[in-house]
Motif scaffolding. Structure first.
Motif, PDB file in Angstrom:
ATOM      1  N   ARG A  86     -14.287   2.918   0.067  1.00  0.00           N
ATOM      2  CA  ARG A  86     -12.848   3.329   0.474  1.00  0.00           C
ATOM      3  C   ARG A  86     -12.457   3.837  -0.843  1.00  0.00           C
ATOM      4  NH1 ARG A  86      -9.948  -0.044   4.302  1.00  0.00           N
ATOM      5  NH2 ARG A  86      -8.194  -0.126   2.620  1.00  0.00           N
ATOM      6  N   MET A 128     -13.239   9.057   8.008  1.00  0.00           N
ATOM      7  CA  MET A 128     -13.408   7.537   8.068  1.00  0.00           C
ATOM      8  C   MET A 128     -13.558   6.793   9.462  1.00  0.00           C
ATOM      9  SD  MET A 128     -12.259   4.754   5.501  1.00  0.00           S
ATOM     10  CE  MET A 128     -13.451   3.374   4.922  1.00  0.00           C
ATOM     11  N   LEU A 209     -17.176   8.804   6.289  1.00  0.00           N
ATOM     12  CA  LEU A 209     -17.569   7.399   5.749  1.00  0.00           C
ATOM     13  C   LEU A 209     -17.582   6.429   6.761  1.00  0.00           C
ATOM     14  CD1 LEU A 209     -14.941   7.497   2.879  1.00  0.00           C
ATOM     15  CD2 LEU A 209     -17.238   8.261   2.776  1.00  0.00           C
TER      16      LEU A 209
ATOM     17  N   ALA B 414      -6.338   7.719   7.143  1.00  0.00           N
ATOM     18  CA  ALA B 414      -7.571   8.178   7.095  1.00  0.00           C
ATOM     19  C   ALA B 414      -7.836   9.764   7.684  1.00  0.00           C
ATOM     20  CB  ALA B 414      -8.561   7.299   7.327  1.00  0.00           C
TER      21      ALA B 414
END
Ligand SMILES: Nc1ncnc2c1ncn2[C@@H]1O[C@H](COP(=O)(O)OP(=O)(O)O)[C@@H](O)[C@H]1O
Ligand SMILES: [Mg+2]
Lengths: 290, 531
Positions: A86, A128, A209, B414
């Motif tokens: 993160r 992500m 990610l 995100a």
């Protein structure tokens, strides 16, 4: 098309050899932070200390993540894998009182913690996927186009094209192409996770990610996601946190082993699993603790 | 324990406390169950009481309407309506005069005296038009006296009947027999009234002729815009005249003995545009002015409270630092601790004054309805009710926002969304149904509120004039809650007025029930959508 886990097990160990730039992987490359010479470094994590308020979660972590490779973070629960992950798209900024106390993280040479870095831009480039699938309570179509719409894309033809491309990219197209306007929450767990991957790749990031993307999935869905990772590795740099050692062995090119907030060993996946340099790594990968 | 073997010892119920043969556990169950039952019984009793008191209204209202017809009041009101329509037309002319006056003084920049001089012809015309109604007016006032007398006789008869009934109930039969009841023979009493029909026809014809004459002398107005209004006036007047034959046929076909349909007792309440009590002529129990008053005040309150409450909830939940949260949340929730009478007091003493003063500021004169002179009006009451609704809306909306899974927010960030984008595109839509139900419950709170509207809404029982556009909010109104609080203490128990107030209460009850029901449905849907 259902691929079962055993088939993957058979095919995957040979996968690294397909790619040209794999290091020869002698045991000597074991020390942490040593990049393979031929590969280009994309993310350079340099002596990072990270704090949640007063408690330190990362201790002097250094490693180089290579471009267009799959890097796995493994280690026992609470060792700081998610924290480091993160850090890479600064999601930790959302938690009050967190800070990188020392060291730097550079992506293509740019220190992402510098004041003039645009976090929004960073997160567009570093996508992500979360542990628990989290599609928005909107339609499948809207889920995928969310990121593009944020960037101001309104052209319907372009959006349609991206939706199809992303869903194909996430191996979900055939399953959902007839119900793009149905809610994303109506999909099965595995489909939801692939929808989240499609949503992430729709904005064409450089890095994806993934924080334990399969931990909530059944074996069949897990196999599908792993297969997907194999397909995505040619287009994206992938960093995956996993609890599952077989998964790391099957999917990744390089593996970093963490313990108590420290990077213990970072090397080619094959070496980590067959010939670890560190005794702790050995104990962990062979299942003696963790 | 002196149980013989360990096994049987285990099976013995060790609880020795017993009340009326119930074990301790049973007592606890009875206690909690009892509490639940008591509240349900109380609710049932309230509902029953409300309906028992209210139900009698419809019979009484029908009786009320029947007397209205039998005593000839209805007959006269046909003619009176004709007179009232004429008054409306003269008002149109006054308005037109004002516009001309403004034209002369403001655009043509004439001194006031000159402007009035220029208007002399118009004034003459308007005066003549006003006078045309004279024959009708005389007729109506004569008839009014006669009909009032008939109604009075009827009322006396009813009073005597009641007196006798009471004496009988007390067992004083002798006294009861001495009460003289003079029955009212409506057919006989109405003869003189109905006998005026030929006179009316004549008066009406004369009236119509005079209007035609005056209309022919209508002056030409100075600007095309004003002339358009004058033409409109002529057209309205012609329409008015063309309605005369209908009045005559109404009067001719009118029959005092025609029964009032039962449903009219209900419709005259629900659709009645007048709430008129203790009047010398005829009482009307029409809920529309009160309903509209309540709805208008609530609408203004919600219009203010929704942005405030929801905005504050979003800020506290999504943006504020923990320190700010600690300060804002209790602050807003504290508002609900202020007694509503104090708020009402504040409304009269401070807010009403301040708003009126503000409305008179010259730089705000572009706001519709400004300046205004009624200190207590829809706006004042709405502002205060908004203050009362904010805590409800804020707390519930904040809960709804809190229920949005954190994962949505993270996923949005995100993908490169800003904080604002995340709030607008993810958080608010995901909690929308929760927010809607918060607003609905806020509405329920506002509609049922009494003290503030009683003190601050102005208490004028009339449907506000919507033709004023947005300026309608500067008019005083009366509300359903306000009227109950105001009149309940003064009415005679069991009278039609008393029961009418109960029916207003029932309506209020259903309104709140409906709002709560819808809010619950919305919440249920919302739980599913988050999944
Ligand atoms: N939001 C947080 N606030 C405080 N401490 C945290 C927070 N998240 C994680 N930590 C702590 O940081 C350490 C590393 O956590 P994490 O990175 O989540 O571990 P992993 O993903 O390897 O299981 C743990 O000791 C954990 O308790
Ligand atoms: Mg984790």
């Amino acid at each position: 098309m259902v691929i079962t886990a055993p088939i993957l097990m058979d095919t995957l160990p040979s996968a690294p050899t397909i790619r040209p730039a794999t290091a020869p992987a002698p045991a000597a490359t074991a020390p942490a932070g040593q990049a393979a010479p031929a590969a280009e470094t994309l993310i350079d994590i340099d002596h990072v200390d990270f704090f949640y308020g007063q408690s330190q979660a990362l201790h002097d972590v250094s490693l180089q993540i290579e471009d267009k490779k799959v890097t796995a973070f493994i280690g026992p629960s609470g060792c700081g894998k998610s924290t480091l992950l993160r850090c890479l798209n600064r999601m930790n900024d959302l938690i009050d009182g967190t800070r990188v106390a020392k060291g730097s993280i550079k992506i293509r040479g740019v220190d992402i913690h510098q004041a003039d870095v645009d976090v929004i831009e960073l997160r567009k480039r570093v996508g992500m996927v979360f542990q628990k699938s989290n599609p928005f309570p909107k339609s499948i179509y809207e889920n995928i186009t969310f990121g593009l719409r944020l960037q101001g894309v309104t052209n319907k033809a372009r959006l349609d094209e991206v939706v199809e491309k992303s869903l194909r990219g996430a191996a979900l197209w055939d399953e959902v192409k007839d119900r793009l306007n149905a809610s994303g929450l109506g999909l099965s767990g595995g489909q939801q996770q692939r929808l989240c991957i499609a949503r992430a790749i729709a904005v064409e990031p450089e890095v994806i990610l993934m924080d334990e993307p399969c931990s909530a999935l059944d074996p069949v869905a897990t196999a599908k996601v792993e297969e997907l990772i194999q397909e995505l590795r040619t287009r994206f740099t992938i960093v995956i946190v996993t609890h599952n050692m077989q998964q790391a062995a099957r999917c990744s090119d390089k593996t970093a082993f963490f313990y108590m907030g420290k990077l213990i060993e970072y090397a080619d996946t094959r070496n980590i699993f067959t010939n670890p340099a560190n005794a702790q790594t050995e104990a962990y990968v062979s299942g003696r603790f963790g | 324990m002196e149980a013989s073997s360990p096994a049987s010892h285990l099976l013995v119920n060790k609880s020795r406390i017993r009340l009326f043969g119930l074990s301790f556990d049973d007592c606890i169950r009875v206690f909690f169950g009892g509490n639940a039952i008591v509240s349900i019984i109380v609710l049932a009793l309230i509902t029953y009481f409300l309906f028992r008191e209210g139900a009698g209204f419809f019979g009484q209202n029908r009786q009320n309407l029947t007397v209205y017809r039998q005593a000839g009041l209805e007959y006269i009101d046909f003619i009176r309506a004709q007179q009232d329509d004429h008054t409306a037309l003269t008002r149109y002319l006054s308005d037109l005069r004002l516009r001309q006056f403004r034209h002369y003084t403001q655009e043509a920049k004439l001194p006031v005296a000159d402007a009035n001089a220029k208007l002399a012809v118009f004034d003459d015309f308007a005066g003549q038009f006003g006078d045309t109604v004279e024959p009708i007016r005389t007729l109506v006032s004569d008839l009014t006296e006669q009909a009032s007398a008939i109604k009075e006789k009827f009322t006396v008869m009813e009073d005597k009947k009641e007196e006798r009934r009471q004496l009988m109930a007390e067992g004083r039969k002798g006294d009861a027999d001495r009460v003289i009841i003079t029955p009212v023979n409506f057919a006989e009493e109405l003869k003189p009234i109905i006998g005026t029909l030929p006179a009316y026809k004549e008066a009406s014809a004369e009236f119509s002729r005079r209007i035609e004459q005056v209309l022919a002398t209508a002056p030409v107005l100075p600007t095309p815009e004003l002339q358009v209004r004058m033409d409109r006036f002529k057209q309205l007047t012609r329409e008015y005249l063309s309605g005369f034959p209908a009045v005559v046929s109404h009067l001719e076909s009118w029959d005092y003995a025609k029964p009032v349909p039962a449903v009219q007792a209900l419709t005259s309440f629900i659709f009645g545009r007048e709430w008129l009590t203790a009047s010398f002529w005829q009482d009307w129990y029409g809920v529309i002015p009160l309903l509209v008053g309540s709805l208008m005040v609530s609408a203004v309150a919600l219009l203010l409270a929704v942005p405030l409450g929801v905005g504050a909830a979003i800020y506290v939940n999504q943006i504020a630092t923990p320190a700010e949260q600690k300060f804002i949340k209790p602050g807003i929730e504290f508002i609900s601790a202020i007694p509503s009478v104090v708020l009402g007091f504040f409304g009269i003493a401070v807010l009403g004054q301040a708003l009126r003063a503000l409305s008179q500021a010259s730089w705000l004169s572009w706001v519709p309805g400004f300046p205004y002179s009624e200190r207590l009006n829809i706006l004042t009451a709405g502002c205060l009710l908004a203050l009362m609704a904010v805590p409800t809306i804020f707390t519930l909306a904040e809960d709804a926002l809190n229920n949005v899974p954190r994962a949505f927010k993270e996923a949005s960030f995100a993908l490169g969304a800003t904080r604002l984008q995340t709030v607008i595109k993810i958080i608010v839509p995901a909690s929308l149904s929760g927010i809607i139900s918060a607003v609905l419950l806020g509405l329920g709170r506002v509609i049922g509120e009494t003290m503030v509207v009683l003190l601050c809404a102005g208490n004028r029982i009339a449907i506000p004039d919507f033709s004023a556009g947005l300026a309608v909010v500067t008019q005083p109104v009366h509300t359903m809650t306000g009227i109950i609080a105001q009149e309940m203490g003064e009415v005679v128990q069991g009278s039609i007025h008393y029961r009418a107030l109960f029916v207003v209460g029932i309506l209020l009850f259903f309104l709140s029930l409906g709002i709560n029901y819808v809010a619950q449905i919305v919440v249920r849907r919302y739980r599913i959508s988050i999944g």
